[in-house]
Design an enzyme around this catalytic site. Structure first.
Site, PDB file in Angstrom:
ATOM      1  CD  GLU A 134       4.551  -4.004   6.262  1.00 35.72           C
ATOM      2  OE1 GLU A 134       4.543  -4.765   5.385  1.00 35.72           O
ATOM      3  OE2 GLU A 134       4.306  -2.783   6.179  1.00 35.72           O
ATOM      4  CG  HIS A 137       0.316  -5.437   3.382  1.00 36.43           C
ATOM      5  ND1 HIS A 137      -0.542  -5.073   2.521  1.00 36.43           N
ATOM      6  CD2 HIS A 137       1.012  -4.323   3.788  1.00 36.43           C
ATOM      7  CE1 HIS A 137      -0.162  -3.632   2.390  1.00 36.43           C
ATOM      8  NE2 HIS A 137       0.663  -3.390   3.204  1.00 36.43           N
ATOM      9  CD  GLU A 185       0.183   0.174   2.134  1.00 31.68           C
ATOM     10  OE1 GLU A 185       0.287   0.382   3.247  1.00 31.68           O
ATOM     11  OE2 GLU A 185       0.707  -0.615   1.642  1.00 31.68           O
TER      12      GLU A 185
END
Length: 331
Positions: A134, A137, A185
């Site tokens: 995360e 990102h 991803e």
């Protein structure tokens, strides 16, 4: 404050995230940028309060973690930003939801939401993988497009339907963003491997999430062999089309594919080189743009075989319709 790091003092100081991007991420991001109006539509939706509504919807049914609320979990989250040299740690929220997932939203002020079922399923080391993913990102500036995608995916619940006319062709825009999301991803899996300093731990986490059970009950060697078999099968044109059809409506690539892509990158030597500190820093001379563009184009041609190009054409028409409507009615 504990230094909950894989190696005490380990940092990827001022790392330039572009060196970590998967070719599919570069290609899909470049494709999105060629769609006239996509950024205009994205920012307009955020300006109109849809991001705020999404945040409020998520926060209303979750608990904010901190040094006083599940501090051991929060520390695993925070350490990822320390390692990646990201100055600000986003707020972390925990929600009761039966699907094992985590997400990062917020174009200006990101927050991380993790589902309780994911934490319950993973051990402490695997949780570090999730939080590192995360954080990736945020490092890779995925949050704008990711937030807009979440807004569009939530429109079925009425969040957007009350304002935007349902006749607008938003599905093509959503499909383009889904293709981009799956590519993004793959970049984040690379970064997660660097943060935890263990690509096999990332694969073990993917295996556990895919199976829906604890990794201790599974065999990582067998899973990696399965990923290798998948890689061989997907080299053919029928194999690529089958994968594209399976992933078409998902935000994430197939877990077996993710493991295969990650280990291919590791075998190429970049993982060890970057882990050991050999990488461009932010603000230094740009990486070889021509070489990056060539790699992205080759990957784009091999993986998408024109399918994403068709989606881009549809999305171009869709974003023009949305942009024109927003300008006329809300500008």
């Amino acid at each position: 404050m504990s230094d909950d790091l894989p190696v005490l003092g380990y940092r990827l100081k001022q790392i330039d995230e572009r060196v970590l991007r998967h070719p599919a991420d570069r290609a899909a991001t470049a494709a999105l940028k060629t769609i006239p109006g996509v950024n205009t539509v994205a920012r307009k939706l955020i300006e109109l309060g849809y991001e705020r509504a999404l945040r409020q919807s998520l926060l209303a049914s979750s608990v904010r973690l901190s040094l006083h609320q599940l501090p051991e979990v929060y520390d695993r989250h925070r350490s990822a930003y320390t390692i990646l040299d990201i100055p600000k740690t986003p707020e972390l929220y925990l929600a009761a939801f039966p699907v094992a997932n985590a997400s990062t939203i917020g174009s200006q002020d990101p927050l991380v939401l993790v589902n309780s079922s994911l934490l319950d399923q993973l051990d402490a080391d695997q949780q570090r993988v999730v939080f590192a993913h995360e954080a990736a990102h945020v490092l890779s500036d995925h949050v704008l497009y990711g937030t807009v995608l979440q807004i569009l995916l939530n429109m079925g619940g009425g969040m957007l339907g009350r304002t935007l006319p349902t006749a607008l062709p938003l599905m093509a825009v959503q499909n383009a963003l889904l293709e981009w999301s799956r590519a993004a991803e793959l970049t984040c899996d690379r970064i997660a491997a660097l943060v935890v300093r263990d690509p096999l731990l990332v694969c073990r986490t993917l295996m556990s999430i895919s199976a829906g059970t604890a990794a201790s009950r599974l065999d990582l060697g067998a899973f990696l062999a399965q990923a290798d078999d998948y890689g061989k099968a997907s080299r053919s044109l029928p194999g690529r089309w089958t994968r594209m059809n399976l992933e078409m409506s998902t935000t994430h690539p197939l877990s077996v594919r993710r493991a295969h892509e990650l280990m291919d990158w590791v075998k190429g030597g970049d993982y060890e080189r970057i882990r050991d500190g050999e990488y461009p820093r932010r603000g230094e001379e740009d990486p070889d743009v021509k070489a990056e563009a060539k790699a992205a184009a080759e990957h784009y041609k091999e993986r998408f075989q024109g399918a994403f190009k068709d989606v881009v054409g549809q999305a171009e028409d869709a974003t023009k319709s949305v942009s024109d409507w927003l300008q006329k009615n809300l500008g």
